[in-house]
Design a protein around this motif. Structure first.
Motif, PDB file in Angstrom:
ATOM      1  N   UNK A  14      37.154 -78.959  59.583  1.00 25.98           N
ATOM      2  CA  UNK A  14      37.290 -77.751  60.134  1.00 25.98           C
ATOM      3  C   UNK A  14      37.181 -76.755  59.619  1.00 25.98           C
ATOM      4  N   UNK A  15      36.030 -75.708  59.932  1.00 28.11           N
ATOM      5  CA  UNK A  15      35.690 -74.591  59.329  1.00 28.11           C
ATOM      6  C   UNK A  15      36.695 -73.601  59.374  1.00 28.11           C
ATOM      7  N   UNK A  16      36.338 -72.676  58.319  1.00 28.22           N
ATOM      8  CA  UNK A  16      37.215 -71.358  58.523  1.00 28.22           C
ATOM      9  C   UNK A  16      36.643 -70.581  59.387  1.00 28.22           C
ATOM     10  N   UNK A  17      35.395 -70.308  59.572  1.00 35.27           N
ATOM     11  CA  UNK A  17      34.557 -69.459  60.431  1.00 35.27           C
ATOM     12  C   UNK A  17      33.146 -70.059  61.019  1.00 35.27           C
ATOM     13  N   UNK A  18      32.793 -69.764  62.167  1.00 37.39           N
ATOM     14  CA  UNK A  18      31.513 -70.200  62.700  1.00 37.39           C
ATOM     15  C   UNK A  18      30.572 -68.927  62.541  1.00 37.39           C
ATOM     16  N   UNK A  19      29.200 -69.416  62.272  1.00 42.79           N
ATOM     17  CA  UNK A  19      28.096 -68.136  62.275  1.00 42.79           C
ATOM     18  C   UNK A  19      27.187 -68.645  63.337  1.00 42.79           C
ATOM     19  N   UNK A  20      27.197 -67.789  64.567  1.00 45.43           N
ATOM     20  CA  UNK A  20      26.004 -68.194  65.463  1.00 45.43           C
ATOM     21  C   UNK A  20      25.011 -67.309  65.179  1.00 45.43           C
ATOM     22  N   UNK A  21      23.749 -68.086  65.124  1.00 46.32           N
ATOM     23  CA  UNK A  21      22.415 -67.435  64.946  1.00 46.32           C
ATOM     24  C   UNK A  21      21.501 -67.667  66.067  1.00 46.32           C
ATOM     25  N   UNK A  22      20.962 -66.322  66.482  1.00 52.19           N
ATOM     26  CA  UNK A  22      20.209 -65.965  67.593  1.00 52.19           C
ATOM     27  C   UNK A  22      18.559 -65.605  67.048  1.00 52.19           C
ATOM     28  N   UNK A  23      17.697 -66.577  67.253  1.00 51.63           N
ATOM     29  CA  UNK A  23      16.281 -66.129  66.893  1.00 51.63           C
ATOM     30  C   UNK A  23      15.450 -64.961  67.714  1.00 51.63           C
ATOM     31  N   UNK A  24      14.378 -64.827  67.289  1.00 55.43           N
ATOM     32  CA  UNK A  24      13.596 -63.743  67.493  1.00 55.43           C
ATOM     33  C   UNK A  24      13.078 -64.197  68.858  1.00 55.43           C
ATOM     34  N   UNK A  82      31.967 -72.745  56.319  1.00 61.59           N
ATOM     35  CA  UNK A  82      31.480 -71.868  57.272  1.00 61.59           C
ATOM     36  C   UNK A  82      30.331 -72.678  58.126  1.00 61.59           C
ATOM     37  N   UNK A  83      30.532 -72.908  59.432  1.00 59.36           N
ATOM     38  CA  UNK A  83      29.630 -73.903  60.022  1.00 59.36           C
ATOM     39  C   UNK A  83      28.671 -72.949  60.881  1.00 59.36           C
ATOM     40  N   UNK A  84      27.422 -73.536  60.668  1.00 61.48           N
ATOM     41  CA  UNK A  84      26.404 -72.618  61.487  1.00 61.48           C
ATOM     42  C   UNK A  84      25.797 -72.941  62.631  1.00 61.48           C
ATOM     43  N   UNK A  94      35.603 -71.486  69.737  1.00 62.87           N
ATOM     44  CA  UNK A  94      36.330 -70.198  69.352  1.00 62.87           C
ATOM     45  C   UNK A  94      37.413 -70.586  68.834  1.00 62.87           C
ATOM     46  N   UNK A  95      38.005 -71.632  68.494  1.00 67.04           N
ATOM     47  CA  UNK A  95      39.215 -71.976  67.641  1.00 67.04           C
ATOM     48  C   UNK A  95      39.313 -71.519  66.388  1.00 67.04           C
ATOM     49  N   UNK A  96      38.294 -71.104  65.740  1.00 68.99           N
ATOM     50  CA  UNK A  96      38.145 -70.286  64.742  1.00 68.99           C
ATOM     51  C   UNK A  96      37.387 -69.139  64.894  1.00 68.99           C
ATOM     52  N   UNK A  97      37.348 -68.234  63.884  1.00 65.67           N
ATOM     53  CA  UNK A  97      36.716 -66.818  63.995  1.00 65.67           C
ATOM     54  C   UNK A  97      35.208 -67.249  64.054  1.00 65.67           C
ATOM     55  N   UNK A  98      34.407 -66.241  64.809  1.00 69.85           N
ATOM     56  CA  UNK A  98      33.111 -66.334  65.113  1.00 69.85           C
ATOM     57  C   UNK A  98      32.332 -65.261  64.615  1.00 69.85           C
ATOM     58  N   UNK A  99      31.255 -65.249  63.911  1.00 67.29           N
ATOM     59  CA  UNK A  99      30.344 -63.976  63.640  1.00 67.29           C
ATOM     60  C   UNK A  99      28.803 -64.423  64.126  1.00 67.29           C
ATOM     61  N   UNK A 100      28.331 -63.225  64.586  1.00 68.19           N
ATOM     62  CA  UNK A 100      27.038 -63.549  65.091  1.00 68.19           C
ATOM     63  C   UNK A 100      25.780 -62.799  64.300  1.00 68.19           C
ATOM     64  N   UNK A 118      30.396 -60.077  76.286  1.00 67.49           N
ATOM     65  CA  UNK A 118      30.983 -61.095  76.966  1.00 67.49           C
ATOM     66  C   UNK A 118      32.285 -61.804  76.431  1.00 67.49           C
ATOM     67  N   UNK A 119      32.071 -62.085  75.179  1.00 69.35           N
ATOM     68  CA  UNK A 119      33.331 -62.688  74.680  1.00 69.35           C
ATOM     69  C   UNK A 119      34.475 -62.044  74.540  1.00 69.35           C
ATOM     70  N   UNK A 120      34.203 -60.508  74.395  1.00 69.79           N
ATOM     71  CA  UNK A 120      35.499 -59.556  74.628  1.00 69.79           C
ATOM     72  C   UNK A 120      35.911 -59.520  76.046  1.00 69.79           C
ATOM     73  N   UNK A 121      34.893 -59.297  76.917  1.00 65.67           N
ATOM     74  CA  UNK A 121      35.415 -58.975  78.259  1.00 65.67           C
ATOM     75  C   UNK A 121      35.898 -60.024  79.103  1.00 65.67           C
ATOM     76  N   UNK A 122      35.067 -61.312  78.678  1.00 69.78           N
ATOM     77  CA  UNK A 122      35.320 -62.453  79.696  1.00 69.78           C
ATOM     78  C   UNK A 122      36.584 -63.422  79.050  1.00 69.78           C
ATOM     79  N   UNK A 123      36.625 -63.464  77.780  1.00 73.63           N
ATOM     80  CA  UNK A 123      37.299 -64.565  77.029  1.00 73.63           C
ATOM     81  C   UNK A 123      38.567 -63.927  76.050  1.00 73.63           C
ATOM     82  N   UNK A 124      38.524 -62.456  75.888  1.00 75.80           N
ATOM     83  CA  UNK A 124      39.391 -61.793  75.374  1.00 75.80           C
ATOM     84  C   UNK A 124      39.350 -62.414  73.861  1.00 75.80           C
ATOM     85  N   UNK A 125      38.174 -62.510  73.370  1.00 76.44           N
ATOM     86  CA  UNK A 125      37.883 -62.989  71.925  1.00 76.44           C
ATOM     87  C   UNK A 125      37.004 -62.036  71.385  1.00 76.44           C
TER      88      UNK A 125
END
Length: 250
Positions: free
Chosen positions: A18-28, A47-49, A84-90, A106-113
């Motif tokens: 189980x990772x400490x954190x996940x990193x979401x990568x969004x292409x161009x 860190x899970x990508x 979202x069981x661990x912190x998420x960076x983008x 959307x994460x803040x407004x809809x999922x309180x994350x």
């Protein structure tokens, strides 16, 4: 969706535990999850990508590409709760930076994350965006714009078959960018880091710095040598910088 189930939207580079954190990568615009393949295990075993797979390319080549960024953000944000069981960076590059911002909202407004961190690369802040017309030009004009920015192997465009294969996704992404016009920036609950190439023909460091206007929790700017796709030539330096920012707080 359980973590053991493959998501059509996310290419997951799983860690051994189980990772400490996940990193979401969004292409161009015109990009794919494969752009971040070299990042998959570059940030340590904790860190899970997750690389986002847009419709209309690679594994999703048979699907029609989407042309509304807000709809893309809705769909991607809806995929994230199981992660979202661990912190998420983008991290988002160019068009992906705008998507990262919309997903964070959307994460803040809809999922309180609240994400751990939003990293935006080579993209103006939401309140500074200006209309783009490349999406509505002819094929040659659109491809000239892609060549000007770099990042896509121009040899693809010399082969008529490959060109016809990749052009719909490029056009759709540029249309999505064109439709996403300036709007009052909604402040985020997380810090923001901006990245830019020092010779980018599209955007200046000052324009990236304007993201500070939606980052009351803190903003930092990193300028690296190179153009709009500095992150190819400066891969190691960029990854080292991101790794340091994602390191456990002491």
């Amino acid at each position: 969706m359980r973590l053991g189930t493959q998501s059509i939207w996310l290419r997951r580079y799983a860690t051994g535990a189980t990772p400490r954190l996940r990193l979401l990568c969004l292409p161009h615009a015109g990009g794919s999850a494969g752009f971040f393949h070299g990042w998959g295990h570059a940030f340590g075993d904790d860190v899970e990508v997750l690389a986002v797979r847009y419709p209309g390319r690679q594994e999703r080549i048979a699907e029609a590409p989407w042309t509304v960024l807000e709809e893309l953000a809705d769909a991607i944000a809806a995929e994230l709760p199981p992660y979202l069981d661990v912190p998420l960076a983008l991290f988002g590059h160019s068009m992906g930076a705008t998507l990262g911002y919309e997903i964070a909202l959307r994460l803040e407004q809809r999922h309180a994350v609240v994400p751990e961190l939003l990293m935006v690369s080579c993209r103006k802040a939401p309140h500074l965006l200006t209309p783009r017309t490349a999406a509505f030009a002819g094929d040659d004009e659109l491809l000239d714009e892609v060549r000007r920015l770099g990042g896509t192997d121009s040899a693809l465009f010399d082969d008529e078959g490959l060109r016809d294969l990749v052009l719909p996704a490029i056009r759709a992404d540029f249309e999505a960018v064109a439709r996403y016009t300036a709007r009052p920036g909604v402040p985020l609950g997380c810090p923001v880091v901006g990245y830019v190439g020092d010779s980018d023909p599209e955007i200046t460091a000052a324009e990236v710095r304007a993201w500070s206007g939606v980052a009351p929790k803190g903003f930092d700017l990193r300028e690296l040598p190179g153009g709009h796709f500095y992150l190819v030539e400066q891969r190691d330096a960029l990854i080292a910088d991101i790794r340091a920012r994602l390191a456990p707080k002491r």
